[in-house]
Scaffold this motif. Structure first.
Motif, PDB file in Angstrom:
ATOM      1  N   PRO A  21      -5.554  16.975   0.527  1.00  9.61           N
ATOM      2  CA  PRO A  21      -5.630  15.533   0.747  1.00  9.61           C
ATOM      3  C   PRO A  21      -5.911  15.147   2.193  1.00  9.61           C
ATOM      4  O   PRO A  21      -6.381  14.041   2.456  1.00  9.61           O
ATOM      5  N   THR A  22      -5.650  16.047   3.136  1.00  6.09           N
ATOM      6  CA  THR A  22      -5.895  15.720   4.547  1.00  6.09           C
ATOM      7  C   THR A  22      -7.383  15.659   4.870  1.00  6.09           C
ATOM      8  O   THR A  22      -7.766  15.179   5.936  1.00  6.09           O
ATOM      9  N   ARG A  23      -8.241  16.114   3.953  1.00 10.26           N
ATOM     10  CA  ARG A  23      -9.686  16.080   4.200  1.00 10.26           C
ATOM     11  C   ARG A  23     -10.314  14.737   3.837  1.00 10.26           C
ATOM     12  O   ARG A  23     -11.455  14.476   4.212  1.00 10.26           O
ATOM     13  N   LEU A  24      -9.599  13.910   3.088  1.00  9.04           N
ATOM     14  CA  LEU A  24     -10.158  12.605   2.738  1.00  9.04           C
ATOM     15  C   LEU A  24     -10.017  11.662   3.932  1.00  9.04           C
ATOM     16  O   LEU A  24      -8.907  11.386   4.393  1.00  9.04           O
ATOM     17  N   LYS A  25     -11.144  11.152   4.407  1.00  5.16           N
ATOM     18  CA  LYS A  25     -11.159  10.327   5.614  1.00  5.16           C
ATOM     19  C   LYS A  25     -11.361   8.846   5.331  1.00  5.16           C
ATOM     20  O   LYS A  25     -10.882   7.989   6.089  1.00  5.16           O
ATOM     21  N   ALA A  26     -12.096   8.519   4.276  1.00  9.30           N
ATOM     22  CA  ALA A  26     -12.362   7.112   3.990  1.00  9.30           C
ATOM     23  C   ALA A  26     -12.727   6.951   2.524  1.00  9.30           C
ATOM     24  O   ALA A  26     -13.300   7.860   1.909  1.00  9.30           O
ATOM     25  N   LEU A  27     -12.388   5.784   1.981  1.00  8.35           N
ATOM     26  CA  LEU A  27     -12.685   5.501   0.584  1.00  8.35           C
ATOM     27  C   LEU A  27     -12.905   3.994   0.427  1.00  8.35           C
ATOM     28  O   LEU A  27     -12.170   3.186   1.009  1.00  8.35           O
ATOM     29  N   ASP A  28     -13.930   3.637  -0.325  1.00  5.94           N
ATOM     30  CA  ASP A  28     -14.223   2.235  -0.633  1.00  5.94           C
ATOM     31  C   ASP A  28     -14.550   2.125  -2.115  1.00  5.94           C
ATOM     32  O   ASP A  28     -15.199   3.014  -2.672  1.00  5.94           O
ATOM     33  N   LEU A  29     -14.139   1.039  -2.751  1.00  3.39           N
ATOM     34  CA  LEU A  29     -14.506   0.815  -4.144  1.00  3.39           C
ATOM     35  C   LEU A  29     -14.366  -0.644  -4.503  1.00  3.39           C
ATOM     36  O   LEU A  29     -13.800  -1.452  -3.760  1.00  3.39           O
ATOM     37  N   ARG A  30     -14.877  -0.968  -5.695  1.00  8.61           N
ATOM     38  CA  ARG A  30     -14.777  -2.318  -6.257  1.00  8.61           C
ATOM     39  C   ARG A  30     -14.071  -2.214  -7.602  1.00  8.61           C
ATOM     40  O   ARG A  30     -14.345  -1.307  -8.389  1.00  8.61           O
ATOM     41  N   PHE A  31     -13.147  -3.152  -7.862  1.00  8.45           N
ATOM     42  CA  PHE A  31     -12.468  -3.199  -9.156  1.00  8.45           C
ATOM     43  C   PHE A  31     -13.337  -3.989 -10.139  1.00  8.45           C
ATOM     44  O   PHE A  31     -13.726  -5.124  -9.856  1.00  8.45           O
ATOM     45  N   THR A  32     -13.636  -3.382 -11.278  1.00 10.27           N
ATOM     46  CA  THR A  32     -14.570  -4.016 -12.212  1.00 10.27           C
ATOM     47  C   THR A  32     -13.968  -4.333 -13.577  1.00 10.27           C
ATOM     48  O   THR A  32     -14.496  -5.186 -14.291  1.00 10.27           O
TER      49      THR A  32
END
Length: 290
Positions: free
Chosen positions: A233-244
Protein backbone atom coordinates in the motif's frame (compact mmCIF):
# COMPACT_ATOMS: atom_id res chain seq x y z
CA UNK A 1 -32.10 30.32 2.69
CA UNK A 2 -29.83 30.63 -0.35
CA UNK A 3 -26.07 30.34 -0.73
CA UNK A 4 -24.09 33.50 -0.07
CA UNK A 5 -21.04 32.99 -2.27
CA UNK A 6 -18.42 34.84 -0.23
CA UNK A 7 -19.64 33.38 3.06
CA UNK A 8 -19.53 29.79 1.84
CA UNK A 9 -16.22 30.24 0.01
CA UNK A 10 -14.62 31.50 3.22
CA UNK A 11 -16.31 29.01 5.53
CA UNK A 12 -14.25 28.63 8.71
CA UNK A 13 -13.22 25.14 9.74
CA UNK A 14 -11.47 24.68 13.09
CA UNK A 15 -8.47 22.38 13.05
CA UNK A 16 -9.67 18.91 13.99
CA UNK A 17 -7.41 16.69 16.08
CA UNK A 18 -7.93 12.99 15.45
CA UNK A 19 -6.23 10.25 17.43
CA UNK A 20 -6.55 6.78 15.91
CA UNK A 21 -5.26 3.37 16.97
CA UNK A 22 -4.47 0.04 15.33
CA UNK A 23 -8.02 -1.01 16.25
CA UNK A 24 -9.41 1.88 14.16
CA UNK A 25 -7.19 0.91 11.24
CA UNK A 26 -8.41 -2.69 11.41
CA UNK A 27 -12.04 -1.55 11.73
CA UNK A 28 -11.65 0.61 8.60
CA UNK A 29 -10.37 -2.37 6.59
CA UNK A 30 -13.15 -4.64 7.90
CA UNK A 31 -15.60 -1.99 6.72
CA UNK A 32 -14.34 -2.52 3.17
CA UNK A 33 -14.88 -6.27 3.31
CA UNK A 34 -11.27 -7.20 4.04
CA UNK A 35 -11.13 -10.55 5.81
CA UNK A 36 -14.33 -12.00 4.32
CA UNK A 37 -12.11 -14.96 3.43
CA UNK A 38 -10.18 -15.73 6.64
CA UNK A 39 -7.56 -17.66 4.64
CA UNK A 40 -6.75 -14.71 2.35
CA UNK A 41 -3.29 -13.78 3.62
CA UNK A 42 -3.26 -10.63 1.49
CA UNK A 43 -6.29 -9.31 3.38
CA UNK A 44 -5.00 -10.56 6.71
CA UNK A 45 -2.25 -7.90 6.63
CA UNK A 46 -4.95 -5.20 6.94
CA UNK A 47 -7.05 -6.80 9.69
CA UNK A 48 -4.46 -8.41 11.98
CA UNK A 49 -2.22 -6.41 14.30
CA UNK A 50 0.92 -8.46 13.56
CA UNK A 51 2.66 -6.45 10.84
CA UNK A 52 -0.45 -4.35 10.28
CA UNK A 53 -0.63 -2.48 6.96
CA UNK A 54 -2.68 0.67 6.29
CA UNK A 55 -4.72 1.17 3.15
CA UNK A 56 -3.97 4.65 1.75
CA UNK A 57 -7.69 5.29 1.27
CA UNK A 58 -8.00 5.48 5.05
CA UNK A 59 -6.92 9.10 4.64
CA UNK A 60 -10.53 9.95 3.76
CA UNK A 61 -11.73 9.23 7.32
CA UNK A 62 -8.91 11.02 9.16
CA UNK A 63 -9.56 14.54 10.44
CA UNK A 64 -13.02 14.40 8.85
CA UNK A 65 -15.09 17.52 9.71
CA UNK A 66 -18.42 15.72 9.38
CA UNK A 67 -21.41 16.68 7.24
CA UNK A 68 -20.83 20.40 7.69
CA UNK A 69 -23.11 21.39 4.79
CA UNK A 70 -26.06 20.42 7.00
CA UNK A 71 -25.40 23.60 9.01
CA UNK A 72 -28.27 25.99 8.07
CA UNK A 73 -25.79 28.89 7.97
CA UNK A 74 -24.20 27.46 4.79
CA UNK A 75 -27.41 28.19 2.87
CA UNK A 76 -27.09 24.85 1.08
CA UNK A 77 -30.04 22.54 0.48
CA UNK A 78 -28.28 19.65 2.22
CA UNK A 79 -30.97 17.09 1.36
CA UNK A 80 -29.99 17.39 -2.31
CA UNK A 81 -26.23 17.22 -1.79
CA UNK A 82 -24.33 14.51 -3.70
CA UNK A 83 -20.70 13.44 -3.35
CA UNK A 84 -19.47 13.65 -6.95
CA UNK A 85 -15.71 13.12 -7.06
CA UNK A 86 -12.86 12.25 -4.70
CA UNK A 87 -9.09 12.61 -4.87
CA UNK A 88 -6.36 11.35 -2.54
CA UNK A 89 -2.70 12.39 -2.53
CA UNK A 90 -0.39 10.47 -0.21
CA UNK A 91 2.74 12.45 0.68
CA UNK A 92 3.99 10.12 3.45
CA UNK A 93 2.59 6.59 4.04
CA UNK A 94 0.07 6.46 6.87
CA UNK A 95 1.05 4.77 10.12
CA UNK A 96 -1.22 2.13 11.75
CA UNK A 97 -1.81 4.54 14.65
CA UNK A 98 -1.14 8.15 15.46
CA UNK A 99 -2.59 11.60 16.04
CA UNK A 100 -3.30 13.86 13.09
CA UNK A 101 -4.69 17.31 12.47
CA UNK A 102 -7.35 17.71 9.78
CA UNK A 103 -7.29 21.17 8.18
CA UNK A 104 -10.22 21.70 5.79
CA UNK A 105 -11.12 24.51 3.42
CA UNK A 106 -13.41 25.38 0.52
CA UNK A 107 -11.33 25.83 -2.63
CA UNK A 108 -13.93 27.01 -5.14
CA UNK A 109 -17.66 27.18 -5.87
CA UNK A 110 -19.06 27.05 -9.39
CA UNK A 111 -22.58 28.25 -10.15
CA UNK A 112 -24.08 26.10 -12.92
CA UNK A 113 -27.24 28.21 -12.99
CA UNK A 114 -30.88 27.95 -11.86
CA UNK A 115 -32.14 24.40 -12.04
CA UNK A 116 -28.64 23.04 -12.64
CA UNK A 117 -27.14 23.33 -9.18
CA UNK A 118 -23.62 24.21 -8.11
CA UNK A 119 -20.25 22.52 -7.66
CA UNK A 120 -18.31 22.93 -4.44
CA UNK A 121 -14.62 21.99 -4.46
CA UNK A 122 -13.10 21.39 -1.02
CA UNK A 123 -9.94 19.86 0.38
CA UNK A 124 -8.43 18.65 3.64
CA UNK A 125 -4.77 18.48 4.62
CA UNK A 126 -3.93 15.68 7.06
CA UNK A 127 -0.94 16.61 9.18
CA UNK A 128 0.98 14.54 11.72
CA UNK A 129 0.52 16.34 15.03
CA UNK A 130 3.90 15.42 16.52
CA UNK A 131 6.14 16.36 13.58
CA UNK A 132 4.01 18.75 11.53
CA UNK A 133 4.58 16.56 8.46
CA UNK A 134 1.92 16.70 5.74
CA UNK A 135 0.79 13.09 5.35
CA UNK A 136 -2.03 13.35 2.81
CA UNK A 137 -4.31 15.73 0.96
CA UNK A 138 -7.86 14.67 0.20
CA UNK A 139 -10.09 16.68 -2.13
CA UNK A 140 -13.67 16.28 -3.21
CA UNK A 141 -16.27 17.71 -5.52
CA UNK A 142 -19.74 18.08 -4.02
CA UNK A 143 -22.75 18.59 -6.27
CA UNK A 144 -25.25 20.98 -4.67
CA UNK A 145 -28.27 20.03 -6.77
CA UNK A 146 -30.62 22.59 -5.23
CA UNK A 147 -28.38 25.63 -5.13
CA UNK A 148 -27.66 27.01 -8.61
CA UNK A 149 -28.37 30.58 -9.64
CA UNK A 150 -26.84 32.44 -6.69
CA UNK A 151 -24.70 34.67 -8.88
CA UNK A 152 -21.34 32.95 -8.46
CA UNK A 153 -18.69 32.25 -11.14
CA UNK A 154 -19.57 29.73 -13.84
CA UNK A 155 -16.14 28.10 -13.96
CA UNK A 156 -13.65 26.62 -14.15
CA UNK A 157 -15.08 23.10 -14.00
CA UNK A 158 -12.69 20.24 -13.29
CA UNK A 159 -12.33 17.94 -16.30
CA UNK A 160 -12.59 14.22 -15.45
CA UNK A 161 -9.83 11.77 -16.33
CA UNK A 162 -10.73 9.75 -19.42
CA UNK A 163 -10.92 5.97 -19.04
CA UNK A 164 -10.34 4.04 -22.30
CA UNK A 165 -13.61 2.89 -23.83
CA UNK A 166 -12.19 1.48 -27.07
CA UNK A 167 -10.58 -1.65 -25.61
CA UNK A 168 -11.06 -4.21 -22.88
CA UNK A 169 -9.35 -3.65 -19.54
CA UNK A 170 -5.87 -5.10 -19.09
CA UNK A 171 -6.67 -6.34 -15.58
CA UNK A 172 -9.84 -7.00 -13.60
CA UNK A 173 -9.79 -7.42 -9.81
CA UNK A 174 -13.15 -8.37 -8.27
CA UNK A 175 -13.87 -8.03 -4.55
CA UNK A 176 -17.07 -9.03 -2.81
CA UNK A 177 -18.58 -6.92 -0.05
CA UNK A 178 -20.48 -8.43 2.86
CA UNK A 179 -24.16 -7.85 3.63
CA UNK A 180 -23.17 -5.93 6.78
CA UNK A 181 -20.32 -3.95 5.19
CA UNK A 182 -22.08 -0.56 5.47
CA UNK A 183 -22.92 -1.20 9.14
CA UNK A 184 -19.22 -1.77 9.84
CA UNK A 185 -17.91 1.04 7.63
CA UNK A 186 -20.10 3.66 9.31
CA UNK A 187 -18.14 3.06 12.54
CA UNK A 188 -15.23 4.85 10.88
CA UNK A 189 -17.17 8.11 11.17
CA UNK A 190 -19.98 8.45 8.60
CA UNK A 191 -23.23 7.85 10.48
CA UNK A 192 -25.67 8.90 7.74
CA UNK A 193 -28.75 6.71 8.40
CA UNK A 194 -29.11 6.16 4.64
CA UNK A 195 -26.47 3.45 5.07
CA UNK A 196 -28.15 1.70 8.02
CA UNK A 197 -31.88 2.36 8.30
CA UNK A 198 -34.12 0.59 5.72
CA UNK A 199 -36.88 3.17 6.25
CA UNK A 200 -34.56 6.09 5.49
CA UNK A 201 -33.23 4.26 2.43
CA UNK A 202 -36.78 3.63 1.19
CA UNK A 203 -37.67 7.32 1.52
CA UNK A 204 -34.59 8.12 -0.57
CA UNK A 205 -35.78 5.72 -3.28
CA UNK A 206 -33.54 2.72 -2.55
CA UNK A 207 -34.64 -0.86 -1.95
CA UNK A 208 -32.21 -1.17 0.97
CA UNK A 209 -29.48 0.84 2.74
CA UNK A 210 -26.67 1.60 0.30
CA UNK A 211 -22.93 1.35 0.75
CA UNK A 212 -21.05 4.58 1.43
CA UNK A 213 -19.41 5.96 -1.72
CA UNK A 214 -16.11 6.23 0.15
CA UNK A 215 -16.42 2.56 1.09
CA UNK A 216 -16.75 1.70 -2.61
CA UNK A 217 -13.63 3.81 -3.17
CA UNK A 218 -11.86 1.83 -0.45
CA UNK A 219 -12.84 -1.49 -2.02
CA UNK A 220 -11.39 -0.32 -5.34
CA UNK A 221 -8.25 0.91 -3.58
CA UNK A 222 -7.73 -2.50 -1.99
CA UNK A 223 -8.12 -4.13 -5.42
CA UNK A 224 -5.69 -1.69 -7.04
CA UNK A 225 -3.04 -2.18 -4.35
CA UNK A 226 -3.23 -5.91 -4.94
CA UNK A 227 -3.36 -5.78 -8.76
CA UNK A 228 -0.81 -3.09 -9.66
CA UNK A 229 1.21 -2.38 -6.51
CA UNK A 230 2.20 -5.91 -5.45
CA UNK A 231 0.00 -5.63 -2.33
CA UNK A 232 2.30 -2.87 -1.05
CA UNK A 233 0.00 0.00 0.00
CA UNK A 234 2.94 2.39 0.44
CA UNK A 235 3.39 2.44 -3.36
CA UNK A 236 0.04 4.12 -4.01
CA UNK A 237 0.74 7.83 -4.41
CA UNK A 238 -2.46 9.32 -5.82
CA UNK A 239 -6.00 8.32 -6.73
CA UNK A 240 -8.89 10.16 -8.39
CA UNK A 241 -12.38 8.94 -9.28
CA UNK A 242 -15.99 9.92 -9.87
CA UNK A 243 -18.98 8.34 -8.11
CA UNK A 244 -21.51 7.23 -10.73
CA UNK A 245 -23.98 4.85 -9.02
CA UNK A 246 -24.70 3.39 -5.56
CA UNK A 247 -23.65 -0.09 -4.44
CA UNK A 248 -25.68 -2.35 -2.17
CA UNK A 249 -23.84 -4.19 0.60
CA UNK A 250 -23.21 -7.78 -0.43
CA UNK A 251 -22.55 -6.91 -4.06
CA UNK A 252 -19.26 -7.50 -5.87
CA UNK A 253 -17.21 -4.60 -7.22
CA UNK A 254 -15.00 -5.51 -10.17
CA UNK A 255 -12.23 -2.95 -10.60
CA UNK A 256 -11.38 -2.78 -14.31
CA UNK A 257 -7.84 -1.50 -14.92
CA UNK A 258 -6.06 -0.17 -18.00
CA UNK A 259 -2.36 0.55 -18.51
CA UNK A 260 -1.63 4.02 -19.88
CA UNK A 261 1.24 5.66 -21.75
CA UNK A 262 2.67 6.62 -18.35
CA UNK A 263 4.32 3.60 -16.73
CA UNK A 264 3.27 4.61 -13.22
CA UNK A 265 -0.31 5.60 -14.06
CA UNK A 266 -3.32 3.31 -14.53
CA UNK A 267 -6.89 4.13 -15.53
CA UNK A 268 -9.71 2.27 -13.79
CA UNK A 269 -13.42 2.08 -13.09
CA UNK A 270 -15.63 0.02 -10.79
CA UNK A 271 -18.44 -2.23 -12.01
CA UNK A 272 -21.16 -3.84 -9.87
CA UNK A 273 -21.01 -7.42 -11.15
CA UNK A 274 -24.52 -8.46 -10.11
CA UNK A 275 -26.19 -5.56 -11.96
CA UNK A 276 -23.56 -4.91 -14.65
CA UNK A 277 -23.52 -1.26 -13.59
CA UNK A 278 -20.63 1.23 -13.43
CA UNK A 279 -20.43 2.56 -9.87
CA UNK A 280 -17.01 4.27 -10.03
CA UNK A 281 -15.85 6.10 -13.14
CA UNK A 282 -13.01 8.21 -14.53
CA UNK A 283 -10.51 6.54 -12.21
CA UNK A 284 -6.81 7.38 -12.22
CA UNK A 285 -4.21 5.87 -9.89
CA UNK A 286 -0.51 6.62 -9.64
CA UNK A 287 1.83 3.90 -8.35
CA UNK A 288 5.47 4.33 -7.32
CA UNK A 289 7.91 2.00 -9.05
CA UNK A 290 9.06 -0.93 -6.92
Amino acid sequence: MAIVYDKLLNWSFPDLEHRYTAKDTILYALGLGCGIDPLDRGDLAYVYEAGLKVLPSMAVVLGYPGFWLKDPATGADWVKVLHGEQSIRIHVPLAPSGTVIGRSKVDAIVDKGPGRGALLYSSRRIIDKASGTLLATVSQTTFLRGDGGFGGPSGPVKEPFAVPDDRAPDLVAARRTAANTALIYRLSGDFNPLHADPDVAAKAGFKAPILHGLASLGVATRALVDAVAGNDPTRLKALDLRFTAPVYPGETIATEIWRTDEAAVFAFRGRVVERDLICLGNGRVEIAQA
